[in-house]
Design an enzyme around this catalytic site. Structure first.
Site, PDB file in Angstrom:
ATOM      1  N   SER A 103      -0.303   9.704  -0.282  1.00  0.00           N
ATOM      2  CA  SER A 103      -1.022  10.890  -0.789  1.00  0.00           C
ATOM      3  C   SER A 103      -0.472  11.332  -2.144  1.00  0.00           C
ATOM      4  O   SER A 103       0.163  12.377  -2.245  1.00  0.00           O
ATOM      5  CB  SER A 103      -1.004  12.033   0.246  1.00  0.00           C
ATOM      6  OG  SER A 103       0.268  12.268   0.814  1.00  0.00           O
TER       7      SER A 103
ATOM      8  N   GLY B 113       5.151  10.624   0.027  1.00  0.00           N
ATOM      9  CA  GLY B 113       6.238   9.966  -0.697  1.00  0.00           C
ATOM     10  C   GLY B 113       5.835   8.569  -1.107  1.00  0.00           C
ATOM     11  O   GLY B 113       4.810   8.038  -0.651  1.00  0.00           O
ATOM     12  N   LEU B 114       6.657   7.984  -1.959  1.00  0.00           N
ATOM     13  CA  LEU B 114       6.400   6.635  -2.455  1.00  0.00           C
ATOM     14  C   LEU B 114       6.411   5.613  -1.328  1.00  0.00           C
ATOM     15  O   LEU B 114       7.009   5.842  -0.274  1.00  0.00           O
ATOM     16  CB  LEU B 114       7.499   6.250  -3.460  1.00  0.00           C
ATOM     17  CG  LEU B 114       7.558   7.047  -4.774  1.00  0.00           C
ATOM     18  CD1 LEU B 114       8.866   6.730  -5.509  1.00  0.00           C
ATOM     19  CD2 LEU B 114       6.347   6.714  -5.644  1.00  0.00           C
ATOM     20  N   SER B 115       5.788   4.486  -1.574  1.00  0.00           N
ATOM     21  CA  SER B 115       5.908   3.341  -0.668  1.00  0.00           C
ATOM     22  C   SER B 115       7.391   2.958  -0.602  1.00  0.00           C
ATOM     23  O   SER B 115       8.064   2.888  -1.634  1.00  0.00           O
ATOM     24  CB  SER B 115       5.072   2.183  -1.229  1.00  0.00           C
ATOM     25  OG  SER B 115       5.176   1.062  -0.385  1.00  0.00           O
ATOM     26  N   GLY B 116       7.904   2.790   0.604  1.00  0.00           N
ATOM     27  CA  GLY B 116       9.311   2.429   0.743  1.00  0.00           C
ATOM     28  C   GLY B 116      10.255   3.627   0.778  1.00  0.00           C
ATOM     29  O   GLY B 116      11.472   3.465   0.874  1.00  0.00           O
ATOM     30  N   SER B 117       9.693   4.836   0.736  1.00  0.00           N
ATOM     31  CA  SER B 117      10.558   6.033   0.762  1.00  0.00           C
ATOM     32  C   SER B 117      11.079   6.317   2.172  1.00  0.00           C
ATOM     33  O   SER B 117      12.074   7.020   2.341  1.00  0.00           O
ATOM     34  CB  SER B 117       9.801   7.254   0.219  1.00  0.00           C
ATOM     35  OG  SER B 117       8.661   7.524   1.011  1.00  0.00           O
ATOM     36  N   GLY B 118      10.378   5.763   3.170  1.00  0.00           N
ATOM     37  CA  GLY B 118      10.833   5.948   4.557  1.00  0.00           C
ATOM     38  C   GLY B 118       9.874   6.726   5.446  1.00  0.00           C
ATOM     39  O   GLY B 118      10.212   7.042   6.584  1.00  0.00           O
TER      40      GLY B 118
ATOM     41  N   SER C 174       7.084   5.938   7.139  1.00  0.00           N
ATOM     42  CA  SER C 174       6.700   5.329   8.417  1.00  0.00           C
ATOM     43  C   SER C 174       7.884   5.236   9.372  1.00  0.00           C
ATOM     44  O   SER C 174       7.745   5.546  10.568  1.00  0.00           O
ATOM     45  CB  SER C 174       6.108   3.929   8.199  1.00  0.00           C
ATOM     46  OG  SER C 174       4.938   4.016   7.416  1.00  0.00           O
TER      47      SER C 174
HETATM   48  S1  ADX Z   1      -2.687   6.595  -0.266  1.00  0.00           S
HETATM   49  O1  ADX Z   1      -2.219   6.494  -1.644  1.00  0.00           O
HETATM   50  O2  ADX Z   1      -4.141   6.453  -0.164  1.00  0.00           O
HETATM   51  O3  ADX Z   1      -2.195   7.825   0.404  1.00  0.00           O
HETATM   52  P1  ADX Z   1      -1.810   5.134   2.082  1.00  0.00           P
HETATM   53  O4  ADX Z   1      -0.623   5.899   2.532  1.00  0.00           O
HETATM   54  O5  ADX Z   1      -3.097   5.337   2.808  1.00  0.00           O
HETATM   55  O6  ADX Z   1      -2.003   5.366   0.480  1.00  0.00           O
HETATM   56  O7  ADX Z   1      -1.510   3.575   2.135  1.00  0.00           O
HETATM   57  C1  ADX Z   1      -0.350   3.092   1.530  1.00  0.00           C
HETATM   58  C2  ADX Z   1       0.008   1.699   2.043  1.00  0.00           C
HETATM   59  O8  ADX Z   1      -0.926   0.757   1.566  1.00  0.00           O
HETATM   60  C3  ADX Z   1       1.345   1.260   1.511  1.00  0.00           C
HETATM   61  O9  ADX Z   1       2.356   1.535   2.471  1.00  0.00           O
HETATM   62  C4  ADX Z   1       1.190  -0.212   1.283  1.00  0.00           C
HETATM   63  O10 ADX Z   1       1.589  -0.922   2.444  1.00  0.00           O
HETATM   64  C5  ADX Z   1      -0.282  -0.417   1.119  1.00  0.00           C
HETATM   65  N1  ADX Z   1      -0.745  -0.664  -0.265  1.00  0.00           N
HETATM   66  C6  ADX Z   1      -1.548  -1.692  -0.624  1.00  0.00           C
HETATM   67  N2  ADX Z   1      -1.875  -1.616  -1.936  1.00  0.00           N
HETATM   68  C7  ADX Z   1      -1.268  -0.499  -2.428  1.00  0.00           C
HETATM   69  C8  ADX Z   1      -1.256   0.120  -3.723  1.00  0.00           C
HETATM   70  N3  ADX Z   1      -1.897  -0.401  -4.763  1.00  0.00           N
HETATM   71  N4  ADX Z   1      -0.520   1.265  -3.875  1.00  0.00           N
HETATM   72  C9  ADX Z   1       0.133   1.786  -2.819  1.00  0.00           C
HETATM   73  N5  ADX Z   1       0.146   1.253  -1.580  1.00  0.00           N
HETATM   74  C10 ADX Z   1      -0.548   0.109  -1.358  1.00  0.00           C
END
Ligand code: ADX
Length: 198
Positions: free
Chosen positions: A104, A30-35, A37
């Site tokens: 991911s 899911g997106l960053s901030g989706s919940g 963690s």
């Molecule tokens: S993934 O895209 O390779 O799966 P992963 O889950 O390991 O990402 O790491 C995401 C975390 O890295 C986010 O929660 C955020 O805190 C941090 N982050 C730093 N730069 C980015 C970016 N450009 N895009 C997304 N997440 C980022």
């Protein structure tokens, strides 16, 4: 170079008996901030409190160690997911309930992680879409990263300037715009319970 493989004398059945449950991978995307963690931390705690052998692999943590050499280019994200997919598979094969919480963003990478688990012939893989609209995630902005991404300080940010490919057929979807953390955790525990019993 020819590669050989050794065959373990301890299999799924023996490990399941030892642990009281089979190993599996619960893959939260899911997106960053989706919940991801927040839900994962609570899930891990609840499972361990209930006597299950559970362990959380979280992007923010794994990127400090195993994947400290990787950034956020498409290639690096693919390698990030390739490595954690293999690690999650091994940990699940060892009998653990592995909660993997990674953005991911690419479908193909998530399916490679699923394939890495399937290759081991024992543990199962469950994709959970932690789903919230981008504007909801952006409003939460727990780490201030969306703000940085909008102002151009953080390039290739998922959902803003880098893609996110939502799962097409996840085993479970948690809509965190409407479900609170507790309800999301309960839903996931109920799903796991059904799976662990069948
Ligand atoms: S993934 O895209 O390779 O799966 P992963 O889950 O390991 O990402 O790491 C995401 C975390 O890295 C986010 O929660 C955020 O805190 C941090 N982050 C730093 N730069 C980015 C970016 N450009 N895009 C997304 N997440 C980022």
């Amino acid at each position: 170079v020819k590669l050989f493989a050794v065959e373990h004398r301890v299999g799924l059945e023996a490990r399941t008996r030892l642990n009281g449950h089979p190993g599996l991978v619960l893959w939260l995307t899911g997106l960053s901030g989706s919940g991801k963690s927040t839900i994962s931390l609570e899930l891990e705690a609840r499972l361990v409190a209930a006597g299950r052998h559970a362990y959380l692999l979280d992007g923010d943590n794994v990127r400090h160690g195993l994947n400290a050499d990787l950034g956020f280019s498409p290639e690096d994200r693919t390698e990030n997911i390739r490595r954690v997919g293999e690690v999650a598979a091994l940990m699940a094969d060892a009998g653990l309930i592995v909660i993997a919480a990674f953005i991911s963003p690419y479908r193909a990478d998530r399916s490679s992680a699923r394939a890495a688990v399937a290759r081991l012939n024992g543990p199962s893989f469950h994709e959970v879409h932690v789903s919230a609209p981008i504007d909801v995630c952006e409003a939460r902005d727990p780490k201030g990263l969306y703000q940085k991404a909008r102002s151009g300080q953080l390039p290739e940010f998922t959902g803003i300037s880098a893609p996110y490919e939502p799962p097409e057929a996840p085993e479970l979807t948690l809509d965190t715009a409407s479900l609170g953390v507790d309800a999301a955790v309960e839903t996931t525990l109920a799903y796991l319970d059904r799976h662990l019993r069948s």
